[in-house]
Scaffold this motif. Structure first.
Motif, short mmCIF file in Angstrom:
data_model
loop_
_atom_site.label_atom_id
_atom_site.label_comp_id
_atom_site.label_asym_id
_atom_site.label_seq_id
_atom_site.Cartn_x
_atom_site.Cartn_y
_atom_site.Cartn_z
N TYR A 20 47.04 76.11 83.77
CA TYR A 20 48.00 75.46 84.15
C TYR A 20 48.55 74.48 82.74
CZ TYR A 20 46.85 76.91 88.77
OH TYR A 20 46.49 77.91 89.82
N ALA A 21 49.58 74.40 82.77
CA ALA A 21 50.31 73.18 81.79
C ALA A 21 51.19 72.60 82.41
CB ALA A 21 50.95 74.15 80.57
N ASP A 22 51.24 71.08 82.06
CA ASP A 22 52.36 70.36 82.32
C ASP A 22 53.20 70.26 81.08
OD1 ASP A 22 50.50 68.75 81.34
OD2 ASP A 22 50.94 67.07 82.59
N TYR A 23 54.66 69.95 81.49
CA TYR A 23 55.69 69.80 80.47
C TYR A 23 56.71 69.09 80.74
CZ TYR A 23 58.39 72.64 83.23
OH TYR A 23 59.17 73.14 84.57
N LYS A 24 57.51 68.62 79.74
CA LYS A 24 58.58 68.02 79.68
C LYS A 24 59.88 68.66 79.16
CE LYS A 24 56.59 63.39 79.56
NZ LYS A 24 56.26 62.09 78.84
N ALA A 25 61.03 68.84 80.16
CA ALA A 25 62.06 69.59 79.47
C ALA A 25 63.50 68.68 79.78
CB ALA A 25 62.35 71.02 80.21
N LYS A 26 64.52 69.10 79.07
CA LYS A 26 65.94 68.38 79.25
C LYS A 26 67.15 69.40 79.41
CE LYS A 26 67.37 68.08 74.43
NZ LYS A 26 68.31 67.48 73.57
N GLY A 36 57.26 69.12 84.64
CA GLY A 36 57.04 70.24 85.51
C GLY A 36 55.54 70.61 85.22
N VAL A 37 55.05 71.38 86.12
CA VAL A 37 53.62 72.14 86.02
C VAL A 37 53.97 73.77 86.12
CG1 VAL A 37 51.49 72.39 86.96
CG2 VAL A 37 52.66 70.22 86.93
N VAL A 38 53.56 74.67 85.50
CA VAL A 38 53.33 75.94 85.49
C VAL A 38 51.86 76.39 85.37
CG1 VAL A 38 55.96 76.18 84.35
CG2 VAL A 38 53.90 76.09 82.92
N GLU A 39 51.99 77.79 85.89
CA GLU A 39 50.41 78.45 85.59
C GLU A 39 50.90 79.45 84.45
OE1 GLU A 39 47.20 81.11 87.81
OE2 GLU A 39 49.17 80.76 89.05
N PRO A 43 45.43 83.00 76.34
CA PRO A 43 44.63 81.90 76.33
C PRO A 43 45.05 80.64 76.62
CG PRO A 43 45.57 82.64 74.17
CD PRO A 43 46.02 83.36 75.15
N CYS A 44 44.53 79.91 77.39
CA CYS A 44 44.63 78.63 77.79
C CYS A 44 44.70 77.53 76.80
CB CYS A 44 43.49 78.13 78.94
SG CYS A 44 44.20 76.85 80.06
N ASN A 45 45.74 77.37 75.95
CA ASN A 45 45.97 76.56 74.92
C ASN A 45 47.31 75.88 74.83
OD1 ASN A 45 47.27 78.19 73.13
ND2 ASN A 45 45.35 79.34 72.84
N ARG A 46 47.76 74.86 74.23
CA ARG A 46 49.10 74.54 74.21
C ARG A 46 50.08 75.25 73.35
NH1 ARG A 46 48.52 67.91 73.25
NH2 ARG A 46 50.64 67.95 74.16
N VAL A 70 47.24 71.21 79.05
CA VAL A 70 46.77 72.28 79.73
C VAL A 70 45.26 71.95 80.37
CG1 VAL A 70 47.93 74.18 78.31
CG2 VAL A 70 45.41 73.24 77.65
N PHE A 71 45.33 72.59 81.54
CA PHE A 71 44.23 72.32 82.34
C PHE A 71 43.81 73.31 83.37
CE2 PHE A 71 48.21 70.64 84.01
CZ PHE A 71 48.32 71.02 85.23
N ASP A 72 42.69 73.03 84.23
CA ASP A 72 42.55 74.21 85.19
C ASP A 72 43.13 73.57 86.61
OD1 ASP A 72 40.52 72.37 86.25
OD2 ASP A 72 39.01 73.48 85.24
N GLU A 73 42.53 74.43 87.83
CA GLU A 73 43.15 74.08 88.98
C GLU A 73 42.72 72.70 89.50
OE1 GLU A 73 39.67 76.64 89.02
OE2 GLU A 73 41.54 77.28 88.52
N SER A 74 41.69 71.95 88.93
CA SER A 74 41.29 70.84 89.24
C SER A 74 42.38 69.79 89.08
CB SER A 74 39.84 70.46 88.60
OG SER A 74 39.91 70.27 87.24
N GLY A 75 43.20 70.04 88.17
CA GLY A 75 44.23 69.08 87.72
C GLY A 75 45.55 69.16 88.46
#
Length: 90
Positions: A20-26, A36-39, A43-46, A70-75
């Motif tokens: 998953y990744a968390d992000y900012k948008a405008k 927001g947060v997306v799956e 590869p799991c990187n920025r 970026v993070f796994d489901e624990s976040g």
């Protein structure tokens, strides 16, 4: 025998963890911001998250500002409230 070996190889392979990744948008005119947060897929990187998010947001009126992490489901649980309507939306 061949089928048993194939099954054994599949069972021995490590399962891919969700990413998953968390992000900012405008949006402009008027200025609106969201977190927001997306799956994302491996590869799991920025860099990969940025690429996928830019494609997903294209045509929605939202412009990606940055990938926070970026993070796994624990976040997921700790970010759910902050993301609100943008939790796993895109």
């Amino acid at each position: 025998m061949k089928h048993a070996l194939t099954a054994l190889v599949l069972l021995a392979s490590p399962a891919q963890a969700a990413c998953y990744a968390d992000y900012k948008a405008k949006q402009d005119d008027p200025l609106r911001l969201h977190y927001g947060v997306v799956e994302i897929s491996e590869p799991c990187n920025r860099n990969n998250a940025r690429s996928q998010l830019e494609r997903r947001l294209d045509g929605t009126g939202w412009q990606l500002l940055n990938v926070v992490s970026v993070f796994d489901e624990s976040g997921l649980d700790e970010r759910r409230g902050s993301a609100g309507n943008f939790f796993l939306r895109f």
